[in-house]
Design an enzyme around this catalytic site. Structure first.
Site, short mmCIF file in Angstrom:
data_model
loop_
_atom_site.label_atom_id
_atom_site.label_comp_id
_atom_site.label_asym_id
_atom_site.label_seq_id
_atom_site.Cartn_x
_atom_site.Cartn_y
_atom_site.Cartn_z
N GLY A 80 0.40 -5.08 0.30
CA GLY A 80 -0.90 -5.16 -0.02
C GLY A 80 -0.82 -5.14 -1.64
O GLY A 80 -0.82 -6.09 -2.28
N GLU B 51 -1.26 -9.10 -1.52
CA GLU B 51 -1.80 -9.36 -0.98
C GLU B 51 -3.11 -8.89 -2.73
O GLU B 51 -3.92 -10.20 -2.75
CB GLU B 51 -2.47 -8.16 -0.52
CG GLU B 51 -1.96 -8.54 1.17
CD GLU B 51 -2.66 -7.75 2.48
OE1 GLU B 51 -2.13 -6.49 2.42
OE2 GLU B 51 -3.78 -8.20 3.26
N ALA C 85 0.08 -1.07 -0.06
CA ALA C 85 0.25 0.07 -0.05
C ALA C 85 0.65 1.82 -0.12
O ALA C 85 2.20 1.13 0.26
CB ALA C 85 -0.72 -0.25 0.99
C1 3H9 Z 1 0.11 -1.94 3.43
O1 3H9 Z 1 0.51 -3.07 2.74
C2 3H9 Z 1 -0.59 -2.68 4.22
C3 3H9 Z 1 -1.95 -3.35 3.28
O2 3H9 Z 1 -2.14 -4.69 4.47
C4 3H9 Z 1 -3.29 -2.40 2.98
C5 3H9 Z 1 -3.69 -2.11 4.14
C6 3H9 Z 1 -4.80 -2.23 3.60
N1 3H9 Z 1 4.04 4.10 -0.04
O3 3H9 Z 1 13.46 1.22 0.26
P1 3H9 Z 1 13.75 2.27 -0.86
C7 3H9 Z 1 9.38 4.89 -1.24
S1 3H9 Z 1 1.82 -1.73 4.28
C8 3H9 Z 1 4.73 4.64 -0.14
O4 3H9 Z 1 14.67 3.58 -0.46
P2 3H9 Z 1 14.76 0.18 -1.54
C9 3H9 Z 1 10.70 4.93 0.00
O5 3H9 Z 1 10.08 5.62 1.32
C10 3H9 Z 1 3.33 -1.66 3.37
N2 3H9 Z 1 6.44 5.26 -0.22
O6 3H9 Z 1 14.42 1.18 -1.90
C11 3H9 Z 1 11.78 5.42 -1.49
O7 3H9 Z 1 11.69 7.34 -0.72
P3 3H9 Z 1 12.85 8.15 -1.13
C12 3H9 Z 1 3.83 -2.78 2.59
C13 3H9 Z 1 7.02 3.98 -0.73
O8 3H9 Z 1 15.28 -0.11 -3.24
C14 3H9 Z 1 11.30 4.93 -2.18
O9 3H9 Z 1 10.29 4.48 -2.19
N3 3H9 Z 1 5.18 -2.53 2.57
C15 3H9 Z 1 6.95 2.02 0.00
O10 3H9 Z 1 16.06 -0.26 -0.53
C16 3H9 Z 1 12.07 3.96 -2.76
O11 3H9 Z 1 11.91 3.24 -1.57
C17 3H9 Z 1 6.48 -2.56 2.36
O12 3H9 Z 1 6.23 -2.22 4.02
C18 3H9 Z 1 5.33 2.41 0.40
N4 3H9 Z 1 4.99 1.42 1.05
O13 3H9 Z 1 13.91 -1.19 -0.75
C19 3H9 Z 1 7.36 -2.52 1.69
N5 3H9 Z 1 7.97 1.89 -0.03
O14 3H9 Z 1 13.17 7.64 -2.54
C20 3H9 Z 1 7.79 -1.28 2.21
C21 3H9 Z 1 9.17 2.45 -0.37
O15 3H9 Z 1 11.97 9.48 -1.26
N6 3H9 Z 1 8.91 -0.75 1.47
N7 3H9 Z 1 8.65 3.46 -0.67
O16 3H9 Z 1 12.92 8.29 0.48
C22 3H9 Z 1 10.46 -1.30 1.40
O17 3H9 Z 1 10.09 -2.94 1.90
C23 3H9 Z 1 11.25 -0.88 0.04
O18 3H9 Z 1 10.89 0.21 -0.27
C24 3H9 Z 1 11.46 -1.86 -1.38
C25 3H9 Z 1 12.38 -1.81 -2.10
C26 3H9 Z 1 12.27 -3.15 -0.86
C27 3H9 Z 1 10.07 -2.27 -1.43
#
Ligand code: 3H9
Length: 699
Positions: free
Chosen positions: A102, A105, A63
């Site tokens: 998400g 999901e 999400a």
């Molecule tokens: C969820 O899904 C809830 C659901 O159950 C449904 C509810 C209804 N959203 O980490 P990086 C940004 S909860 C917005 O440096 P990497 C991040 O801030 C979510 N922004 O890259 C960064 O911005 P900036 C469950 C996001 O390659 C940029 O993207 N999902 C999100 O080292 C690059 O990120 C997670 O918890 C997001 N979801 O790693 C996964 N994700 O460049 C969260 C990232 O401005 N994300 N950004 O600083 C991660 O674990 C890592 O970002 C990922 C990439 C592994 C994907």
């Protein structure tokens, strides 16, 4: 078509491609795009099956966390999923990168899932203080069974594709081009007349669950104090087992709504962005050319030096460890080997991996052997004169462009840098003990440190698995400077009426891994006592208060190692309150004419935690810390501050900076400016009714 997703046809296969950099998070335009794409392709009589795939570096990573707490726009995720799941044609999710939260999901609402071997899938919501709120808690148990689903969701760790295939989360691994592979998979489904298999309709066989499964699982959650999400996840999986799908979805929705509003989840979401924010240094361009780090050296093979060397070996970087004597070198290298073999014995590394890492570590007694390395980290004892001597020597032999780093935790880095002819190449790399385990790296920027040296060290932190945070030069830098205040207040409260056990219990209940006195017992009381006696300038003492650790050391109580410190210890190493220590403390109070009083839990929190917050505010004012989030990341990763409270500065905002300020003022009136130094930032924020989140508004 939406700006964030497009759809097309290749023969009888419809393809929806999400394109929303950086991570294809499920923002409103992405949800709208998938929703419209599925509707359009499902209604198209030429289309027989649909592939959902993503452009860029990853499948949908979850999400869009930036939307949380804001008014919803466009179709919600659940309606998008229902549209997918109810489509009459099979939908295949084609995964590369990371399908998380998400994102997974959404893939679970598709009818089949395929992935490239390097992909990872997972439900990491628990790490944001949440639960999977888009059907994850109801669909995953149906797909892979409740036992496995509960573990996957409570762990929250990403699962490599081959393992996910074994777990039945994925239907196939695609070697080669993902899009072509997914289309071929879809065509095969069409040829076989395979149905649109809806995960929601898969029955769960509750009889296969071990007796007391949920009760036993809950017992294991006891250690996760302060985190409400895991218990809520268990409730959702129980519902998946016991109730129809729609009922389970209702319980899941209630759970996520409650968690979303909780302070714990707000704190953990803040931490997610804070971890990324600290990597950004305002005056250092993002694309600055970095210095290559292909070889390293560490001076000192003690506990710290050995741990630092292991970090390099773990990252595949050859490292030379320098010691003054063969005996010290052998001892240090022996401990490194023992550490690796222990990890091997626990099954976390293979014998080959250990051998490979050990093969990257070389010992030497001569500085000549490190003349050509890219970075040297000095990890010898804290003595300015000795360090200066070492840096002069390094300056004389190291190749131009090498980075000269000191692991000092208190000393003035500028003074060290100035003995060299290249202060721009000098930096502080303050590791935390045990250095091969602790994730924090405080990166100390000297007055003359070059920007590319700073950027290189930030990147190096990532390479060796650390989170780097920049600190300015001052006594103790960001973390230890605040810790000094925290510990000093704990020590003073002993004289006034508290016991070590009382203070430790309150701070443990607050969420710290252990209180300051148990911590001191673990580290060894003699270590601090020696430092205070050898370097009185570095560790000034308030004459109005005795240092109880020094009194105990004088009686041979060095902490856990002598089975006696602030506590006494049996063979089980469990800390037991010791009446002898309480008598020593009471005698000291009497000697100094201090009438002992009852100290409340509230006062313990205020004097330890608020004192640290006040010092943090002063560091912000002085530019020692760049932002409040830098302080929070340091305290969570280096000092065990509970992540569900978001770090001391975030915590201050949750209780109100005005309240913190009022308490700090109260103690300043009582104890004076010596301990409770004035912070104009704290005062300005309190007067403006603002928190540290808005600190820029008042400076
Ligand atoms: C969820 O899904 C809830 C659901 O159950 C449904 C509810 C209804 N959203 O980490 P990086 C940004 S909860 C917005 O440096 P990497 C991040 O801030 C979510 N922004 O890259 C960064 O911005 P900036 C469950 C996001 O390659 C940029 O993207 N999902 C999100 O080292 C690059 O990120 C997670 O918890 C997001 N979801 O790693 C996964 N994700 O460049 C969260 C990232 O401005 N994300 N950004 O600083 C991660 O674990 C890592 O970002 C990922 C990439 C592994 C994907």
């Amino acid at each position: 078509m939406s700006v964030a997703a497009r759809w097309e046809k290749q023969g009888d296969i419809g393809i929806i491609t999400v394109d929303s950099p950086p991570v294809n998070a499920l923002s409103a335009p992405v949800r709208q795009g998938i929703f419209d794409g599925v509707k359009a392709l499902d209604a198209d009589p030429e289309v027989k099956a649909i592939v959902l795939i993503c452009d860029g570096r990853t499948f949908i990573a979850g999400a869009d966390i930036t939307e949380f707490g804001k008014p919803p726009k466009g179709p919600d995720l659940r309606s998008v999923q229902e549209t997918m799941e109810n489509a009459s044609k099979p939908i295949v999710a084609a995964i590369h990168g990371t399908a998380l939260g998400g994102g997974l999901e959404t893939a679970l609402a598709a009818h089949y899932r395929v992935a490239v071997p390097s992909a990872k899938v997972g439900l990491p919501e628990v790490k944001l203080g949440l639960l999977p709120g888009a059907g994850g808690t109801q669909r995953l148990p149906r797909l892979i069974g409740p036992e496995r689903a509960l573990k996957v969701i409570v762990d929250g760790n990403p699962i490599p594709a081959p393992e996910a295939k074994d777990l039945d989360i994925l239907d196939a691994i695609i070697d080669g081009d993902l899009k072509q592979g997914a289309i071929a998979f879809a065509q095969d489904l069409v040829a076989k007349g395979a149905p649109a298999r809806r995960v929601r309709d898969i029955p769960i066989d509750a009889s296969s669950l071990p007796a007391n499964f949920f009760a036993d699982f809950r017992k294991g959650l006891a250690k996760m104090r302060g985190f409400p999400a895991p218990e809520k996840i268990v409730q959702c999986i129980e519902a998946a087992v016991a109730l129809p799908f729609d009922e389970g979805m209702r319980i899941e929705r209630e759970g996520i709504t409650e968690l979303m509003a909780s302070t714990e989840s707000k704190a953990m979401r803040y931490m997610f962005f804070a971890e990324r924010e600290v990597a950004k240094i305002p005056d250092v361009p993002k694309d600055i050319a970095l210095r290559p780090i292909n070889t390293a050296a560490v001076l000192g093979a003690g506990t710290m030096g050995g741990g630092i060397a292991m970090n390099f070996a773990n990252a595949g970087i050859p490292v030379t460890v320098i010691e003054a004597t063969q005996e010290a070198l052998d001892r240090g290298l022996g401990i490194i080997e023992k550490n690796y073999r222990n990890t091997q014995a626990k099954g976390r590394l293979t014998a080959e991996e250990v051998d490979k890492r050990l093969g990257l570590i070389t010992g030497s007694l001569s500085y000549d052997d490190i003349a050509g390395v890219d970075i040297v980290i000095e990890a010898i004892f804290e003595n300015m004169e000795v360090k200066k001597e070492v840096f002069r020597k390094l300056d004389a032999i190291l190749k131009p462009g090498a980075i000269l780093a000191s692991n000092t935790s208190y000393l003035d880095l500028n003074e060290i840098a100035d003995v060299t002819k290249r202060p721009e190449d000098v930096i502080g790399l303050h590791f935390f003990s045990p250095a091969n385990v602790m994730r924090l790296l405080e990166i100390v920027r000297g007055a003359k440190t070059a920007k590319d040296v700073l950027a290189t060290c930030m990147a190096l932190a990532k390479t060796i698995g650390k989170i780097g945070v920049v600190a300015g030069v001052c006594h103790g830098f960001i973390g230890n400077r605040m810790l000094s205040r925290y510990s000093a207040e704990a020590n003073k409260m002993l004289l006034e009426g508290a016991t070590p056990h009382q203070i430790d219990t309150v701070l443990y209940n607050f969420g710290m891994p252990m209180g300051p006195f148990q911590m001191t017992d673990l580290a060894g009381l003699d270590v601090g006592a020696r430092a205070r006696s050898e370097f009185p300038d570095l560790f000034p003492i308030d004459p109005a208060f005795p240092v109880f650790a020094d009194i105990l050391v004088a009686q041979g109580r060095y902490g856990q190692k002598t089975k006696a410190g602030f506590y006494k210890y049996g063979d089980d190493r469990k800390a037991q309150p010791d009446p002898d220590v309480e008598a020593i403390i009471a005698a000291e109070s009497e000697k100094r004419g201090v009438e002992r009083r009852v100290i409340s839990d509230e006062e313990i929190i205020e004097r330890c935690i608020y004192a640290a917050i006040n010092e943090g505010a002063r560091e912000l004012e002085e530019g020692i810390a760049l932002r409040p989030c830098d302080i929070d990341i340091i305290w969570i990763n280096g000092y065990g501050f509970p992540s569900y409270r978001g770090g001391p500065m975030f915590y201050a905002d949750t209780i109100g900076v005005d309240k913190v300020h009022a308490a700090v003022e109260k103690y300043r009136q009582k104890y004076g400016e010596r301990g409770w130094k004035y912070s104009s930032l704290l005062e300005k924020l309190a007067r403006a009714g603002k928190g540290f989140a808005d600190w820029k508004d008042v400076v």
